[in-house]
Design a protein around this motif. Sequence first.
Motif, mmCIF file in Angstrom:
data_model
loop_
_atom_site.group_PDB
_atom_site.id
_atom_site.type_symbol
_atom_site.label_atom_id
_atom_site.label_comp_id
_atom_site.label_asym_id
_atom_site.label_seq_id
_atom_site.Cartn_x
_atom_site.Cartn_y
_atom_site.Cartn_z
ATOM 1 N N LEU A 41 0.840 -1.196 0.000
ATOM 2 C CA LEU A 41 0.000 0.000 0.000
ATOM 3 C C LEU A 41 0.878 1.250 0.000
ATOM 4 N N ALA A 42 0.521 2.221 -0.834
ATOM 5 C CA ALA A 42 1.276 3.472 -0.925
ATOM 6 C C ALA A 42 1.220 4.212 0.399
ATOM 7 N N LEU A 43 2.322 4.879 0.737
ATOM 8 C CA LEU A 43 2.382 5.713 1.931
ATOM 9 C C LEU A 43 2.380 7.172 1.493
ATOM 10 N N TYR A 44 1.734 8.008 2.308
ATOM 11 C CA TYR A 44 1.506 9.409 1.960
ATOM 12 C C TYR A 44 2.069 10.339 3.022
ATOM 13 N N ARG A 45 2.308 11.578 2.599
ATOM 14 C CA ARG A 45 2.674 12.656 3.514
ATOM 15 C C ARG A 45 1.648 13.769 3.359
ATOM 16 N N TYR A 46 1.503 14.573 4.398
ATOM 17 C CA TYR A 46 0.495 15.632 4.464
ATOM 18 C C TYR A 46 1.211 16.975 4.540
ATOM 19 N N ASP A 47 0.902 17.870 3.618
ATOM 20 C CA ASP A 47 1.579 19.164 3.559
ATOM 21 C C ASP A 47 1.423 19.999 4.826
ATOM 22 N N LYS A 48 0.366 19.785 5.611
ATOM 23 C CA LYS A 48 0.168 20.575 6.830
ATOM 24 C C LYS A 48 1.021 20.067 8.000
ATOM 25 N N ASP B 69 -7.217 3.351 -0.666
ATOM 26 C CA ASP B 69 -6.325 2.370 -1.289
ATOM 27 C C ASP B 69 -6.636 1.025 -0.654
ATOM 28 N N THR B 70 -7.252 0.146 -1.424
ATOM 29 C CA THR B 70 -7.673 -1.137 -0.875
ATOM 30 C C THR B 70 -6.855 -2.313 -1.388
ATOM 31 N N ALA B 71 -5.982 -2.055 -2.364
ATOM 32 C CA ALA B 71 -5.145 -3.125 -2.917
ATOM 33 C C ALA B 71 -3.746 -2.583 -3.167
ATOM 34 N N ALA B 72 -2.791 -3.481 -3.152
ATOM 35 C CA ALA B 72 -1.404 -3.108 -3.413
ATOM 36 C C ALA B 72 -1.298 -2.378 -4.745
ATOM 37 N N GLY B 73 -0.488 -1.330 -4.759
ATOM 38 C CA GLY B 73 -0.235 -0.593 -5.989
ATOM 39 C C GLY B 73 -1.175 0.559 -6.268
ATOM 40 N N GLN B 74 -2.243 0.694 -5.515
ATOM 41 C CA GLN B 74 -3.167 1.815 -5.727
ATOM 42 C C GLN B 74 -2.603 3.089 -5.111
ATOM 43 N N VAL B 75 -2.881 4.222 -5.751
ATOM 44 C CA VAL B 75 -2.481 5.535 -5.228
ATOM 45 C C VAL B 75 -3.651 6.503 -5.372
ATOM 46 N N ASN B 76 -4.804 6.081 -4.868
ATOM 47 C CA ASN B 76 -6.029 6.876 -4.969
ATOM 48 C C ASN B 76 -5.991 8.156 -4.146
ATOM 49 N N GLY B 77 -5.057 8.256 -3.198
ATOM 50 C CA GLY B 77 -4.962 9.452 -2.369
ATOM 51 C C GLY B 77 -4.047 10.519 -2.951
ATOM 52 N N GLN B 78 -3.384 10.222 -4.059
ATOM 53 C CA GLN B 78 -2.428 11.162 -4.653
ATOM 54 C C GLN B 78 -3.089 12.493 -5.003
ATOM 55 N N GLY B 79 -2.575 13.579 -4.427
ATOM 56 C CA GLY B 79 -3.057 14.926 -4.726
ATOM 57 C C GLY B 79 -4.373 15.291 -4.071
#
Length: 183
Positions: free
Chosen positions: A88-95, A156-166
Motif C-alpha cells: 500500500l502506498a504511503l503518503y505525507r500531508y503538507d500541513k 487504497d484497498t489493494a497493493a499498488g493503488q495511489v487513490n490518495g495522490q493529490g
Amino acid sequence: MIPRRIVPNLVAGLASAFLLGACGSSTAAAPAAPAAPASSAPAPPATSAASTPATGSGPVSGSPDTVTSVTARTLNGVGIVVTDDRGLALYRYDKDQPSPSKWTCSGACTKTWIPVIVQDSVQTSGVEKSLLGTVHRNGRTQLTLAGWPLYRYVGDTAAGQVNGQGKDGEWYAVTPAGKKSAG
C-alpha cells in the motif's frame, strides 16, 4: 514469606502502570519525550511530538495498522514511491511539519488518513534507513520519512493503488527521499 508478597505486588503495580499508560487523549499530542537516536547524529529538540529514529532489524507482528517494512516501488502514474509491507502506498500531508516531526492530522482526519504505526523495527528496501524516524502520537509510534509523518489512505484497498495522490492539494504519495510524488 516476604518474597511471596513482593512478586504479586510487583505484577499488580506493573499492570496498573501499563493500563494507565495506555489511557490517553485521541486529539492531543503526547507530552514531550527525550529522543533516543540509534546513530551518532544529534537528537532533534523535543517538541509536543518528539521524533526518534526507527531502528532494528527484525520483523514485528502486530495490528493491521502497524508496519514492519517499507519498500520503494514504481507505481503507475506516480513513479517511485514508498509502500508498506502489504504494497500500500504511503503518503505525507503538507500541513504536517518535517523538522521537528509534528503531525497535524487528528480526529476525523485519521479515519481517512491512517497513521502508519510501528512497534519496534522496520526493514527497508530502496529507502535510506537513516531517513526513517518516528514521532510519538497518543501513546503510539508513527513512522516518519525525512521527518514527514506517514499515512495510508483508506481509499487504497489493494497493493499498488495511489487513490490518495493529490487529494485536497495536500496529500501526496511519498518518494524514498521523503519528497512529494510529482505524479
